[in-house]
Design an enzyme around this catalytic site. Structure first.
Site, PDB file in Angstrom:
ATOM      1  N   CYS A 288      41.568  24.851  40.172  1.00 26.19           N
ATOM      2  CA  CYS A 288      42.594  25.646  40.976  1.00 26.19           C
ATOM      3  C   CYS A 288      43.921  24.912  40.917  1.00 26.19           C
ATOM      4  O   CYS A 288      45.045  25.531  41.416  1.00 26.19           O
ATOM      5  CB  CYS A 288      41.885  25.870  42.351  1.00 26.19           C
ATOM      6  SG  CYS A 288      40.621  26.868  42.085  1.00 26.19           S
TER       7      CYS A 288
ATOM      8  N   CYS B 133      43.054  21.824  46.398  1.00 22.93           N
ATOM      9  CA  CYS B 133      41.458  21.258  46.021  1.00 22.93           C
ATOM     10  C   CYS B 133      41.270  21.998  44.667  1.00 22.93           C
ATOM     11  O   CYS B 133      41.806  23.089  44.605  1.00 22.93           O
ATOM     12  CB  CYS B 133      40.462  21.626  47.409  1.00 22.93           C
ATOM     13  SG  CYS B 133      40.278  23.385  47.636  1.00 22.93           S
TER      14      CYS B 133
ATOM     15  N   HIS C 218      44.174  34.315  45.707  1.00 22.29           N
ATOM     16  CA  HIS C 218      44.197  33.125  44.768  1.00 22.29           C
ATOM     17  C   HIS C 218      43.852  33.354  43.459  1.00 22.29           C
ATOM     18  O   HIS C 218      42.659  33.150  42.941  1.00 22.29           O
ATOM     19  CB  HIS C 218      43.181  32.123  45.666  1.00 22.29           C
ATOM     20  CG  HIS C 218      43.018  30.880  44.808  1.00 22.29           C
ATOM     21  ND1 HIS C 218      43.840  29.862  44.195  1.00 22.29           N
ATOM     22  CD2 HIS C 218      41.895  30.061  44.732  1.00 22.29           C
ATOM     23  CE1 HIS C 218      43.309  29.110  43.470  1.00 22.29           C
ATOM     24  NE2 HIS C 218      41.995  29.006  43.691  1.00 22.29           N
TER      25      HIS C 218
END
Ligand SMILES: CC(C)(COP(=O)(O)OP(=O)(O)OC[C@H]1O[C@@H](n2cnc3c(N)ncnc32)[C@H](O)[C@@H]1OP(=O)(O)O)[C@@H](O)C(=O)NCCC(=O)NCCS
Length: 426
Positions: A89, A413, A383
């Site tokens: 990510c 994260c 996201h």
């Protein structure tokens, strides 16, 4: 000396729930749309771009080097090299760090960094047995020879193998990991829903007053290019604490607290930023929104609490910047899950965390809620794994400049127990 690395501008596609507006598109389509727009808006000479680095977490099997494909598809000269990166990510953050490193090393003066993800287009694989039979059949001669390898195929071999959003080393999904963190850190359902509510409220306000709309481009949907996607479609203007509280837990149906409302949704989208050496920006009359001051990557054991990487990366980046958390005017913290945001804030504010994980006596510092994700976060906006880092960087740089702030912090994260943090300055 190239001096500092300036963030000239950023641009992203609208973010859309997977399987909706971009269901027929690819990550490359989305990446091309936003990079093309970034180049046009900034009026940078495409031939001046020294490299393009793009993040993607679940790459296409057919076009795995998103960076290079974007060069070739977005109207940049073929002489511009490009590569893809995967830091889960934090992939777009890593792309930004790669381009910044190239500029600091004097290997380039101008670069494009970002990423894309199209979860509507994830590769779905055949089972190993089916793949072997197909390969043998393609080499065999005659109809019988071509059919023979399929005699071994059992019903279970026909089950497609789609990528899971799970940790390869532990088998736990991201959602289950967030659930574990909520339980072990005592993060209540109310706290998670509060974070989710603020995410939607702040994002809706930033769309309505044009701040987020200014960061997005329009996407004309191929092949006819008649349909156009103009706005994010995940932000809920009507989000309410009551509606969030009514949702059932998803990852632990009986005792859990993580819901579809306080998790980031599966999303399609792309984002990119234009980076330039301070010297070159000055020479070309570009006024950077902000400069990169420092960054850091850290990792924890995925077998523990998977999404605690920021609790290590943030203090590392602050230390490299020679700054404290209290110096940050704004913080953009990626919201994979509200439970992960609350857990990392808890760690940064904890003396025990500082002592045991950082070898320090004092806690890293307090996170001022008024400075956190002021334009909403990944829970509301969405996201797209490979793109989020460039969205965070764009929004932080724009908002810092708008508010005449001095320092901003990014925290992300990532799968594998990793964390990424960056400090930018004006
Ligand atoms: C959590 C998750 C499983 C939910 O998927 P989903 O069930 O397809 O989600 P939906 O958008 O359909 O939402 C489920 C329901 O909650 C509702 N809902 C979601 N957010 C809401 C909100 N803020 N307010 C009110 N209702 C909400 C939806 O309307 C839907 O209701 P319905 O069933 O009546 O249509 C999926 O988003 C997910 O896997 N997220 C995590 C992604 C991840 O792991 N990312 C990695 C981060 S590192």
């Amino acid at each position: 000396m190239p001096g500092r690395v300036g963030i000239i501008a950023g641009c992203r596609t609208p973010f859309a729930k997977a399987g909706t507006a971009y269901r027929d598109l690819t990550a490359l389509d989305l990446a091309k749309a936003c990079v093309r727009e970034l180049i046009e808006r900034t009026e940078v000479d495409p031939a001046a771009v020294g490299l393009v680095v793009m993040g993607q977490v679940i790459p296409s099997v057919k076009a795995p080097n998103l960076g290079r494909e974007v060069v070739l598809g977005a109207g940049l000269p073929a002489a511009v090299p490009g590569h893809a990166v995967n830091r889960a990510c934090a992939s777009a953050n890593q792309a930004i760090a790669d381009v910044a490193s190239a500029i600091l090393a004097g290997h380039a003066e101008v670069g494009v960094a970002g990423g894309a993800e199209c979860l509507s287009d994830v590769p779905v694989l055949h089972s190993r047995n089916m793949a072997r039979a197909l390969a043998e059949a393609s080499r065999a001669k005659g109809l019988l020879g071509r059919l023979a390898p399929f005699a071994r195929i059992r019903p279970r071999d026909l089950v497609p193998d789609a990528p899971a959003i799970a940790e390869p080393s532990t088998g736990l999904t991201m959602g289950e990991s967030a659930e574990k963190m909520a339980k072990e850190n005592g993060i209540s359902r109310e706290e998670q829903d509060r974070i989710a509510y603020l995410s939607h409220r702040n994002a809706a306000a930033a769309i309505d007053d044009g701040r987020l709309a200014a960061e997005t481009c329009r996407v004309f949907v191929p092949p006819r290019y008649e349909a156009v996607v103009e706005a994010d479609n995940l932000v809920r203007r009507d989000a309410s604490p009551e509606a969030l509280a009514a949702l059932r837990p998803v990852f632990d149906r009986r005792f859990g607290t993580v819901t579809a409302g306080n998790s980031s949704p599966l999303t399609d989208g792309a984002a990119a930023v234009l980076l330039m050496s301070e010297e070159r920006a000055k020479a070309e009359g570009h006024a950077p929104l902000a400069f990169i001051r420092s960054w850091a990557v850290a990792a924890v054991d995925p077998g523990g609490q998977l999404l605690m990487g920021p609790g290590l990366a943030v203090p590392k980046a602050l230390e490299r910047a020679g700054l404290a958390l209290a110096d940050m005017d704004l913080i953009e913290m990626h919201e994979a899950f509200a439970a992960q945001v609350a857990s990392n804030i808890q760690a940064l504010e904890s003396e025990t965390w500082a002592r045991e994980k950082l070898g320090r006596r004092a806690a890293v510092g307090k996170v001022d809620p008024a400075r956190l994700n002021v334009c909403g976060g990944s829970i509301a906006i969405g996201h797209p794994f490979g793109a989020t880092g460039a969205r965070l960087t764009t929004t932080l740089a724009n908002e810092l400049s708008r508010r005449q702030g001095r320092f901003g912090l990014i925290s992300v994260c990532a799968q594998g127990g990793m964390g990424f943090a960056m400090v930018i300055e004006r």
